[in-house]
Design a protein around this motif. Structure first.
Motif: not given
Ligand SMILES: C[S@@+](CC[C@H](N)C(=O)[O-])C[C@H]1O[C@@H](n2cnc3c(N)ncnc32)[C@H](O)[C@@H]1O
Length: 248
Positions: A85, A89, A93, A111-112, A115-116, A132-133, A137, A161-162, A177-178
């Motif tokens: 978190f 950001l 958002r 989605a974490g 928050p978005f 979110d995986k 989260a 998400v894949r 997911l930068p």
């Molecule tokens: C940078 S965080 C962003 C969370 C949220 N969007 C926020 O602003 O707080 C990235 C999130 O993507 C999730 N994540 C990473 N790879 C993933 C995947 N392949 N499929 C689903 N979720 C994934 C992580 O568990 C993490 O919670």
């Protein structure tokens, strides 16, 4: 002594330069004394793996890692040792939320704790799939959907998400997911329809790969907005591109 910290709910996460490490408890005491809402101080370590969870060392105060963070009048419950978190950001958002129109179908691919998705759902008449995986989260995402009363608008899914197969369904995808968003663009293209928007957060060093993918895989698109979002490390930045996909 120079140190920086961010506050998530009642918890401060402090970055302590190597040369001040012997003063870490003194620094934590100072933070507790100067912020009456802060009850706990952790020292920041690295953010690890795809789930982006930070290594933290408890320093001072109440030894608890779960808190409720307030942002734009909404409440996000989360455990700082188990989920990602960033209060930094908040601007993004709100910026994305303002672009959304009623009746949109949105996928928040990373989605974490929500928050978005939750900010958008609270302000617009939309349907959102939030993925979110990370199982923690997902647990907080579900709770936060309830706490903020957007159950009618946001569906939470716990998977990579894949592995999610939803085609041509959405008119907006949020990709926060930068470090590896460029590797998931193929998936975003499966999810969205023509005439849709992508919001892609990415590290400077991935920009070329990102543009190459867009050029090679989309028939017609327009970059409608670009900005530096925040620093990632001393010489690296996280950026965002808003892309209008005219035709996939
Ligand atoms: C940078 S965080 C962003 C969370 C949220 N969007 C926020 O602003 O707080 C990235 C999130 O993507 C999730 N994540 C990473 N790879 C993933 C995947 N392949 N499929 C689903 N979720 C994934 C992580 O568990 C993490 O919670």
């Amino acid at each position: 002594m120079r140190f920086s910290y961010e506050i998530i709910g009642s918890i401060a996460l402090v970055e302590i330069p190597e040369e001040f490490m012997d003063k870490k408890f003194e620094i934590a005491k100072k933070i507790l004394e100067t912020n009456k809402n802060v009850k706990t101080v952790f020292k920041k370590g690295k953010i690890l793996g795809e789930e982006r969870v930070r290594e933290l060392e408890f320093l001072l105060g109440e030894n608890k890692s779960e808190t409720i963070h307030k942002e734009f009048g909404l409440r996000y419950k989360l455990d700082v040792t188990r989920v990602y978190f960033s209060p930094r950001l908040g601007y993004e958002r709100e910026r994305i939320m303002r672009k959304v129109k009623d009746n949109e179908k949105i996928i928040d691919m990373f989605a974490g704790v929500g928050p978005f998705s939750i900010l958008i759902a609270k302000n617009k008449d939309v349907k959102i799939v939030a993925v979110d995986k990370n199982k923690y989260a997902y647990k907080y995402l579900k709770e936060n959907i309830k706490i903020n009363k957007v159950q009618e608008k946001v569906i939470a899914i716990n998977c990579d998400v894949r592995e999610l197969h939803l085609e041509n369904l959405f008119n907006r995808a949020i990709m926060n997911l930068p470090l590896s968003s460029h590797e998931f663009l193929y998936k975003a293209l499966e999810f969205i329809r023509d005439n849709s928007y992508l919001h892609v957060y990415y590290l400077d060093e991935n920009e070329k790969k990102l543009y190459r993918f867009l050029d090679e895989n989309i028939r017609e698109y327009r970059i409608i907005f670009k900005r530096k979002v925040k620093s990632y490390s001393p010489r690296k930045y996280i950026n965002v591109l808003d892309i209008y996909v005219v035709k996939k």
